[in-house]
Every structure is written in structure tokens, then in C-alpha cells.
Design a protein around this motif. Sequence first.
Motif, PDB file in Angstrom:
ATOM      1  N   UNK A 296       0.812  -1.236   0.000  1.00 32.19           N
ATOM      2  CA  UNK A 296       0.000   0.000   0.000  1.00 32.19           C
ATOM      3  C   UNK A 296       0.836   1.273   0.000  1.00 32.19           C
ATOM      4  N   UNK A 297       1.965   1.271   0.743  1.00 29.59           N
ATOM      5  CA  UNK A 297       2.752   2.498   0.835  1.00 29.59           C
ATOM      6  C   UNK A 297       3.507   2.807  -0.454  1.00 29.59           C
ATOM      7  N   UNK A 298       3.548   1.834  -1.403  1.00 26.07           N
ATOM      8  CA  UNK A 298       4.301   2.049  -2.644  1.00 26.07           C
ATOM      9  C   UNK A 298       3.405   2.362  -3.835  1.00 26.07           C
ATOM     10  N   UNK A 299       2.099   2.351  -3.651  1.00 28.74           N
ATOM     11  CA  UNK A 299       1.190   2.493  -4.788  1.00 28.74           C
ATOM     12  C   UNK A 299       1.389   3.806  -5.534  1.00 28.74           C
ATOM     13  N   UNK A 300       1.513   4.919  -4.797  1.00 30.99           N
ATOM     14  CA  UNK A 300       1.658   6.215  -5.459  1.00 30.99           C
ATOM     15  C   UNK A 300       2.932   6.266  -6.305  1.00 30.99           C
ATOM     16  N   UNK A 301       4.012   5.736  -5.753  1.00 25.56           N
ATOM     17  CA  UNK A 301       5.282   5.742  -6.485  1.00 25.56           C
ATOM     18  C   UNK A 301       5.202   4.856  -7.718  1.00 25.56           C
ATOM     19  N   UNK A 303       2.477   4.083  -9.377  1.00 28.26           N
ATOM     20  CA  UNK A 303       1.623   4.761 -10.338  1.00 28.26           C
ATOM     21  C   UNK A 303       2.403   5.825 -11.112  1.00 28.26           C
ATOM     22  N   UNK A 304       3.231   6.552 -10.398  1.00 31.94           N
ATOM     23  CA  UNK A 304       4.027   7.592 -11.055  1.00 31.94           C
ATOM     24  C   UNK A 304       4.987   6.968 -12.068  1.00 31.94           C
ATOM     25  N   UNK A 305       5.613   5.863 -11.658  1.00 30.94           N
ATOM     26  CA  UNK A 305       6.538   5.178 -12.567  1.00 30.94           C
ATOM     27  C   UNK A 305       5.808   4.612 -13.776  1.00 30.94           C
ATOM     28  N   UNK A 306       4.602   4.056 -13.550  1.00 36.07           N
ATOM     29  CA  UNK A 306       3.818   3.488 -14.655  1.00 36.07           C
ATOM     30  C   UNK A 306       3.418   4.574 -15.648  1.00 36.07           C
ATOM     31  N   UNK A 308       4.982   7.326 -16.158  1.00 35.05           N
ATOM     32  CA  UNK A 308       6.195   7.733 -16.855  1.00 35.05           C
ATOM     33  C   UNK A 308       6.484   6.782 -18.015  1.00 35.05           C
ATOM     34  N   UNK A 309       6.297   5.482 -17.758  1.00 32.00           N
ATOM     35  CA  UNK A 309       6.493   4.482 -18.827  1.00 32.00           C
ATOM     36  C   UNK A 309       5.497   4.717 -19.961  1.00 32.00           C
ATOM     37  N   UNK A 310       4.258   5.032 -19.607  1.00 31.62           N
ATOM     38  CA  UNK A 310       3.240   5.310 -20.624  1.00 31.62           C
ATOM     39  C   UNK A 310       3.666   6.491 -21.497  1.00 31.62           C
ATOM     40  N   UNK A 311       4.178   7.541 -20.854  1.00 36.06           N
ATOM     41  CA  UNK A 311       4.604   8.724 -21.605  1.00 36.06           C
ATOM     42  C   UNK A 311       5.758   8.389 -22.544  1.00 36.06           C
TER      43      UNK A 311
END
Length: 341
Positions: A296-301, A303-306, A308-311
Motif C-alpha cells: 500500500x505504501x508504494x502504490x503512489x510511487x 503509479x508515477x513510474x507506470x 512515466x512508462x506510458x509517456x
Amino acid sequence: MTGVVMVPVGVLRSADSPRLGEMDVQHVRRLMAADPLPPIIVHRSTMRVIDGVHRLRAAVLMGRTEVNVRFFEGSDEDAFVVAVRTNVRHGLHLSAKERSVAAKRILISHPDWSDRAVAAAAGLSMKTVAEIRKRASEEIPHSHTRLGLDGRVRPIDAAAGRRRAAEYIQRHPQASLRMIASAVGVSTGTARDVRNRLARHEDPVPSGQRGGHVKVASRAGGDGPARASVTAGGRSEPDGRRRADTEHRVRRDALALLSRDPSLRFTKTGRMLLRMLDNRLLASMHRDQIIASIPPHSKDTILAAAHQCIRVWQEFADEVTKDDRAEDALGQVVDLPEISY
């Protein structure tokens, strides 16, 4: 292939060799007299010798505990192709029978390869490979396309390829020629011709290639690109089911098709791209399991990485599309003629 490294003899396994006979003792002796020995080729994942069994034997007889090795990274099927190709080109050449047996095995493992591609790998003529394919037709998986030496995929049935292109263009009217060609397995020249025919409300299949019936009608009101309703042998299929089947085939076969492309598989940047795409597909296969295991504590990070990969992938796709549109605008792409294998 990797660079040359020293590998202990004891970790190497027997070869999956295209040779049918016993080891040639005289050839081993000639190699011992010609020391130093060239590197052998080893399949990294299995540690089987791909090329260099006689050199390995010569090294052992000379008391060597290590040999120079180049590692091949790829599938078992591709490792066998490398074994055949290298033994056709140098060293103790394969006999005609060994090359024919090897060609049959390559046809079974790579049924979509053209006769010319298999012939080049096995050191045979196209006519001989075609005869082997015909005799072993029950053992060789059926394929609708052929992958040539140039890395291009061409349909066995040119009319069927044109029908698939027509369907794809109707669902993706903004797709570039290269995207259409890659998705349905035709050349960019064929994709251009099909698109132009649809724009003129013509049959996408020239009269000389028609094996079935292709009916073309414009959309309601006559506006927009023509819509192709395709039937083979007079039998129609619901649009929804046909669309779903085609989309499933495209998703399923896209990476497999790219993985068999020599221009990607045998270049460093091509293999890097295949690994990146494969990781993306692998993640989608295990998506639910991966999501459930995210702390749970890593979800935001994450999501941000995912995102970034999408971009990054979107920028990549935009650049490829930009290149395709420039190519379409020129309209001077040189394509090989449509060939039925």
C-alpha cells in the motif's frame, strides 16, 4: 552472439547437432594440428554446443580444461538454425541428407519462413525446400503468411491479405501504411493500394486475385471511407465476431511476428526492443497477481513510474507514426511485388 569468454569444459553439454553420423576423427586431428582453435558457439540457456563439437573434442584431447566460447541467446529452435547455418558455411560441411533433414526440422519449427529463407539457412535450393515442405505438409503447422529473408511478411493467399487489410482500414482509418501492413501481414504497397481502392469505392481485391466474394459499399449517406463487407466462398460472418477474431489474432501474434523478424532478432537494438515489448506483455499476463502484491505504501510511487512508462512509449509511438506519415506523404516507398508462396 556475445563476446568471447573462457568456459570450463565440464559445464558444456552435448550438442543438438544437425549431423547424423559419428564424430570425424580425422577432422579432430586436423584441428589439433591447427591450434589455436577458434571459439565455439554455445546456447547460453542450455549450455549445449551449437557449433564446434569437433573443436571441443580436439581441445579435450589436448588436455585443455577451458575453451573459448561465444554464447548465443535465443530459443532452442533458433539455436538449431544457427547450428545448421554455421555448419553449412564453414568447417566440416553438412552432407546433402543432413541439410535436407535439417531443412524439414526448420520448416516444422518456423512454418512461416519462406522457402528462400529456409533454403538460405540449410544450404539448399528453393525448389528442394518446396519439395520437402510438400512431402511433410502433415507435420508442418499451417501458416497464412511467409517471412522472407528481407524481414517482410507476405500472405500465401494475396486476396485474403487484402481482405484483412480492408477490414483493418475500416476500423482504423487513421492508421499509417506501415501499421496496416504490420497488423495484417501484407506489404506497405498492398496496404496503399487497398486503401486507395476503398477510397474509390472499388473492390480491394483485383479481379485476377479473387478467390471469394468481396462486396464494397459506402457508409450511410455516402460520407467517409468505403466500408468493406467480406465473404469467402459465398459465406458471410457477423461483423462483430470477425472483428473480435481479428483483434485477438493481432494481439496474440504481434510479438511472435516481431520475434521472427531477422532484421530485429539478429541486431542488438532489435533484440533490445523485443525484450522491452516482451516485458510489457509479460506484465499484462500476470497483472492481477502483480497488483495484489503491491505494498500500500508504494502504490503512489508505482503509479508515477507506470505513467512515466506510458509517456515514454507514447512518445516512441508518436515518433514512429510521424515517420510513417512522412513516408505516406512521399508515396514513393519501394515495395517488392506481391508474391504467393
